[in-house]
Design a protein around this motif. Structure first.
Motif, short mmCIF file in Angstrom:
data_model
loop_
_atom_site.label_atom_id
_atom_site.label_comp_id
_atom_site.label_asym_id
_atom_site.label_seq_id
_atom_site.Cartn_x
_atom_site.Cartn_y
_atom_site.Cartn_z
N ILE A 120 6.96 10.74 26.78
CA ILE A 120 6.16 11.40 27.68
C ILE A 120 4.80 11.09 27.63
CG2 ILE A 120 5.91 13.51 28.79
CD1 ILE A 120 8.87 12.78 28.74
N GLY A 121 4.29 10.98 28.83
CA GLY A 121 2.74 10.74 28.68
C GLY A 121 2.13 9.58 28.52
N GLU A 122 2.98 8.42 28.58
CA GLU A 122 2.72 7.08 28.35
C GLU A 122 2.88 6.28 29.96
OE1 GLU A 122 0.79 3.98 27.77
OE2 GLU A 122 0.82 5.41 26.13
N SER A 126 4.71 -0.43 27.83
CA SER A 126 4.91 -0.32 26.30
C SER A 126 6.15 0.78 25.87
CB SER A 126 3.64 0.14 25.32
OG SER A 126 3.11 1.25 25.71
N ALA A 127 6.02 1.87 26.99
CA ALA A 127 6.94 2.81 26.64
C ALA A 127 8.33 2.36 26.86
CB ALA A 127 6.58 4.24 27.43
N GLU A 128 8.51 1.59 28.06
CA GLU A 128 9.92 1.08 28.37
C GLU A 128 10.38 0.20 27.26
OE1 GLU A 128 8.46 1.88 32.72
OE2 GLU A 128 7.71 1.48 30.68
N ARG A 285 11.94 4.90 33.65
CA ARG A 285 10.82 5.60 33.68
C ARG A 285 11.16 6.51 34.98
NH1 ARG A 285 5.50 5.67 32.53
NH2 ARG A 285 5.92 3.72 31.32
N TYR A 286 10.71 7.71 34.58
CA TYR A 286 10.68 8.91 35.77
C TYR A 286 9.35 9.51 35.85
CZ TYR A 286 11.90 11.06 31.34
OH TYR A 286 11.83 11.87 29.91
N ASP A 287 8.46 9.15 37.08
CA ASP A 287 7.21 9.83 36.98
C ASP A 287 7.18 11.19 37.62
OD1 ASP A 287 5.91 7.39 36.33
OD2 ASP A 287 6.41 6.71 38.31
N GLY A 300 7.35 9.66 32.36
CA GLY A 300 8.19 9.55 30.93
C GLY A 300 8.96 8.34 31.40
N VAL A 301 9.58 8.05 30.22
CA VAL A 301 10.65 7.00 30.00
C VAL A 301 11.48 7.47 29.15
CG1 VAL A 301 10.97 4.61 29.25
CG2 VAL A 301 8.54 5.16 30.55
#
Length: 414
Positions: A120-122, A126-128, A285-287, A300-301
């Motif tokens: 959360i918060g990226e 790179s998060a995915e 990803r969910y924004d 978030g991812v």
């Protein structure tokens, strides 16, 4: 819903251990929550299909509650409640029991355990890349290799760009996502009927089906006529996975949409190579989810990895090699007078962190050794009055049928 006998628990624990070890290897912190959630939260955030599958009830105070069908709305609620005191980006994981009332089939139960990993918060891809790499690492830990699976991926942002370029209005995009997610699961005629019932006209339905001819990022770029941010994001995602040496298990698939309503960007699903089973894991990803539950905006991812499909796939591929801490040594005694000695020996061996199964009552040698043999014990000690008198016991190897004599005091003082 399922009962877990000891042999089933051994498989489940093997899967859980792979999940736990991988999450910690990738730097994720564990969290958990009550299995009961607010029905309103789930209705607002889970998506239309999931709403129909919720086990819901009204409690004695008249509150509308439900058994959680998935964990992400709960995670969003928890983070929103303490958002001001948390340090972002967050990397959290859980192993959650989830419930869905749906038609049972291969790889699908009405109750399952799911490993969830969320960052959360990226904003960066790179998060995915990190959660996909973690999902793949867990598969490696369970004995699979790159020839056994592929991770299919697409992007809802890219799909939205494509729909807009084809003249499909924004108001129909969500319905298009839900319909495309059904591709291959129900007939095209049923998908067309779904879209028609959602007030999508025939011209737009035809354009939506035309999207399924897009087989690569180059095809998408040709339609759009430029490198959009959505394509650039996917290119970064793939470049990062290349750094992990994982690009060869990734496959662009325009039909990957995911059925949950909150996804907004890159989405992915892992399948066995032959696609004989349902998705092994999936996510994206969910924004907007944090904002929608009353928190401050934060992208978030997430990844969800269920135990049902992977256990079936492990059995199919002969990958079940369970980790067990079951005792390898059984200790029995002939008479109640020898029980204290048997317990002293047991305590001494257990103090070395070696598991021991101690008989709970006296029994004949024949009964004890028959039980130890059926129980799969490697070694057995049977204490009789002569053993106590001599101060020596015999350790029997149940495989070779040989025996080794040892002083009781040597064991106790070890």
């Amino acid at each position: 819903m399922r009962d877990f006998y000891p042999e089933d628990m051994a498989v489940r624990n093997t899967i859980f251990e792979a999940w736990m070890n991988t999450a910690r290897m990738f730097g994720f912190a564990q969290y958990d929550s009550c299995v009961v959630e607010s029905l309103d939260l789930l209705k607002r955030k889970a998506g239309e299909e999931i709403v129909e599958q919720i086990y819901s009830f009204t409690d004695k105070s008249g509150r509308e509650l439900a058994l959680r069908p998935e964990m992400t709305p709960t995670l969003a609620r928890m983070i929103a409640a303490k958002q001001g005191s948390l340090t972002f980006p967050l990397k959290w994981f859980t192993i959650a029991q989830c419930f869905r009332y749906e038609r049972m089939s291969r790889g699908r139960k009405r109750e399952h355990y799911q490993w969830n990993m969320d960052i959360i918060g990226e904003e960066s891809a790179s998060a995915e890349a990190e959660v996909v790499a973690a999902g793949i690492e867990a598969l490696f830990s369970l004995g699979f290799n790159k020839a056994d699976f592929q991770v299919h991926f697409s992007s809802r942002a890219l799909l939205s760009d494509l729909l807009t370029s084809l003249g499909v209005e924004q108001q129909y995009h969500q319905n298009a996502f839900l319909a495309l997610d059904k591709h291959g699961k129900i007939s095209d005629a049923e998908i067309s009927e779904m879209l028609t019932e959602s007030a999508v006209d025939k011209n737009n339905i035809s354009k939506i089906f035309n999207l399924l001819t897009v087989s690569s990022l180059n095809d998408a770029a040709d339609i759009l006529g430029k490198q959009t941010p959505s394509i650039q994001n996917i290119n970064l995602f793939m470049a990062l996975l290349s750094s992990y040496n994982l690009a060869d298990v990734m496959k662009f698939d325009i039909a990957v949409v995911r059925g949950l309503a909150y996804y907004t960007g890159i989405v992915f699903e892992a399948f066995d190579t032959m696609k004989e089973f349902r998705a092994i894991f999936g996510g994206g990803r969910y924004d907007n989810l944090l904002k929608d539950v009353g928190g401050q905006p934060a992208s978030g991812v997430g990844l969800g990895f269920g135990d049902v499909v992977v256990s079936e796939l492990m059995e199919n591929k002969n990958k079940i090699q369970v980790n067990t801490t079951s005792p390898t040594l059984a200790i029995g005694y002939m008479e109640d007078e020898q029980r204290s000695t048997a317990m002293t020996i047991t305590a001494a061996i257990r103090s070395t962190s070696s598991p021991v199964d101690l008989a709970t009552h006296s029994e004949s040698a024949k009964t004890f050794f028959s039980r130890a043999n059926k129980g799969g014990f490697n070694k057995a000690i049977y204490v009789g009055p002569d053993d106590v008198a001599s101060g020596k016991i015999r350790i029997k190897d149940m495989i070779t049928r040989t025996e080794q004599e040892q002083n009781i005091t040597d064991i106790v003082l070890h």
